[in-house]
Design an enzyme around this catalytic site. Structure first.
Site, short mmCIF file in Angstrom:
data_model
loop_
_atom_site.label_atom_id
_atom_site.label_comp_id
_atom_site.label_asym_id
_atom_site.label_seq_id
_atom_site.Cartn_x
_atom_site.Cartn_y
_atom_site.Cartn_z
N SER A 192 -18.04 5.45 5.45
CA SER A 192 -19.10 4.43 5.38
C SER A 192 -19.85 4.50 6.87
O SER A 192 -20.62 4.06 7.07
CB SER A 192 -18.92 3.33 5.31
OG SER A 192 -18.42 2.47 5.70
N ARG A 220 0.71 -1.19 -0.30
CA ARG A 220 -0.12 -0.15 0.18
C ARG A 220 1.22 0.94 0.14
O ARG A 220 0.44 2.15 -0.74
CB ARG A 220 -1.33 0.37 1.14
CG ARG A 220 -1.89 -1.11 1.38
CD ARG A 220 -2.85 -1.20 1.93
NE ARG A 220 -3.91 0.38 1.87
CZ ARG A 220 -3.97 0.45 3.58
NH1 ARG A 220 -4.52 -0.62 4.44
NH2 ARG A 220 -4.94 1.28 3.59
N CYS A 223 8.75 2.33 16.45
CA CYS A 223 9.92 1.33 17.16
C CYS A 223 9.50 0.27 18.39
O CYS A 223 8.02 0.78 19.03
CB CYS A 223 10.58 2.03 17.93
SG CYS A 223 11.67 1.31 19.39
N HIS A 273 -5.69 6.53 12.38
CA HIS A 273 -5.32 5.56 11.93
C HIS A 273 -3.97 5.37 11.63
O HIS A 273 -3.88 4.19 11.45
CB HIS A 273 -6.82 4.89 11.18
CG HIS A 273 -7.86 4.50 11.72
ND1 HIS A 273 -9.05 4.13 10.53
CD2 HIS A 273 -8.18 5.12 13.02
CE1 HIS A 273 -9.65 4.60 11.41
NE2 HIS A 273 -9.45 5.01 12.89
N CYS A 307 15.32 0.15 14.50
CA CYS A 307 14.90 1.70 14.88
C CYS A 307 16.34 2.34 14.60
O CYS A 307 17.23 1.63 14.67
CB CYS A 307 14.11 1.84 15.80
SG CYS A 307 15.47 1.06 17.53
N1 APR Z 1 -16.74 9.86 -3.28
C1 APR Z 1 -17.49 10.16 -2.28
N2 APR Z 1 -17.15 8.88 -1.31
C2 APR Z 1 -17.16 7.85 -2.24
C3 APR Z 1 -16.28 7.75 -3.01
C4 APR Z 1 -16.20 8.91 -4.03
N3 APR Z 1 -15.91 9.09 -5.48
N4 APR Z 1 -16.28 6.38 -3.32
C5 APR Z 1 -16.25 5.68 -2.29
N5 APR Z 1 -17.22 6.29 -1.43
C6 APR Z 1 -17.42 6.17 -0.37
C7 APR Z 1 -18.69 5.45 -0.34
O1 APR Z 1 -20.11 5.42 -0.03
C8 APR Z 1 -17.99 3.96 1.31
O2 APR Z 1 -19.40 5.25 2.53
O3 APR Z 1 -16.71 5.90 0.67
C9 APR Z 1 -17.12 4.69 1.66
C10 APR Z 1 -15.92 4.16 2.15
O4 APR Z 1 -16.31 3.48 3.10
P1 APR Z 1 -15.14 2.08 3.59
O5 APR Z 1 -14.34 1.41 2.53
O6 APR Z 1 -16.04 1.52 4.66
O7 APR Z 1 -13.89 3.31 4.30
P2 APR Z 1 -13.28 4.27 5.62
O8 APR Z 1 -14.67 4.67 6.25
O9 APR Z 1 -13.09 5.16 5.47
O10 APR Z 1 -13.00 2.93 6.44
C11 APR Z 1 -13.11 3.36 8.33
O11 APR Z 1 -11.87 0.81 8.31
O12 APR Z 1 -11.17 -1.08 6.98
C12 APR Z 1 -10.18 -0.14 8.09
O13 APR Z 1 -9.42 1.01 8.78
C13 APR Z 1 -9.75 1.57 8.04
O14 APR Z 1 -9.69 3.67 8.21
C14 APR Z 1 -10.58 2.64 7.62
C15 APR Z 1 -11.43 2.64 8.32
#
Ligand code: APR
Length: 237
Positions: free
Chosen positions: A182, A59, A119, A111, A140
């Protein structure tokens, strides 16, 4: 929208989607290809550190791809911070560096960050943006004898970084804006309710409506709706 003084913005993977980084829970998201329990927990790191290092090295390598750059949504938030008269805090769940690269200053990467390692002995964090890959043999420079390091990522079951600072800003916020998340992962998923309880107006910007409770929502791709929303907030529209 000129009546707001203190703002907290929360971002998630959706804001970086149009920069070419995968989200977690959408179709073809990261958690479809990888099991959380195998790559993103302290137990996973104990059981199979090689796999965990590999996941984060991959990543991090993506961030070095010249095609991965901040998009108009990241840039609009940097502009918002510059123009904002009251207090401004940008909290991101993202471990990429796209907010920092676009010029945002008050950013809390709750996060952790792909470009940092921690370390295992002292807990000190160091910048590894210039380092190719890290693994169990990467040592480290803070301890004697030198210790191994782990990705500076907050894994499931761990406490996010700078929670005190975030909670204080939320309790003083007049407006809370959640972008591209989300709302499935706590504590970030509880920020809107926390801010709302203290009197903040809450807004969601996302591709689609989530199950979270907000006073207002704007839906569409982040690179369209975030610049529009920022212009509205700054009174340009
Ligand atoms: N524009 C706006 N929103 C978008 C787009 C876009 N182009 N593409 C996707 N999304 C929205 C989706 O509809 C969804 O609601 O972004 C959200 C992504 O959700 P997740 O994949 O669950 O990501 P996130 O909410 O950042 O996850 C939270 O979960 O796995 C852990 O640590 C990880 O920080 C992460 C945390």
């Amino acid at each position: 929208m000129g009546e707001y003084r203190n703002i907290v913005v929360l971002t998630g993977a959706g804001i970086s989607a149009e920069s070419g980084l995968k989200t977690f829970r959408d179709n073809n998201g990261l958690w479809e290809k990888h099991r959380v329990e195998e790559v993103a927990t302290p137990e996973a790191f104990e059981a199979n550190p090689t796999l965990v290092y590999q996941f984060y090295n991959q990543r991090r390598a993506q961030l070095k791809d010249s095609a991965i750059t901040p998009n108009p949504a990241h840039l609009a938030l940097a502009d918002l911070e510059k123009a904002w008269k009251g207090s401004f805090l940008l909290v991101t769940q993202n471990v990429d560096d796209l907010h920092q690269r676009s010029g945002s200053v008050n950013v809390v990467p709750m996060h952790g960050q792909l470009n940092q390692a921690r370390c295992l002995n002292s807990g000190n964090v160091s910048d590894i943006s210039g380092v190719g890959v890290i693994d169990a043999r990467t040592l480290c420079s803070c301890c004697n004898p030198q210790s191994a390091m782990r990705p500076d990522i907050v894994w499931f079951g761990e406490i996010p970084q700078q929670m005190g600072r975030i909670e204080q800003a939320l309790s003083q916020a007049d407006i809370f804006v959640s972008i591209g998340t989300s709302g499935q992962v706590y504590p970030a998923a509880g920020f809107a309710a926390l801010a709302s309880e203290k009197g903040a107006h809450t807004v969601e910007l996302n591709l689609e409506q989530t199950s979270g409770s907000f006073h207002q929502g704007f839906y569409g791709p982040a690179s369209d709706i975030v610049p529009e929303f920022v212009a509205r907030l700054l009174g340009d529209k």
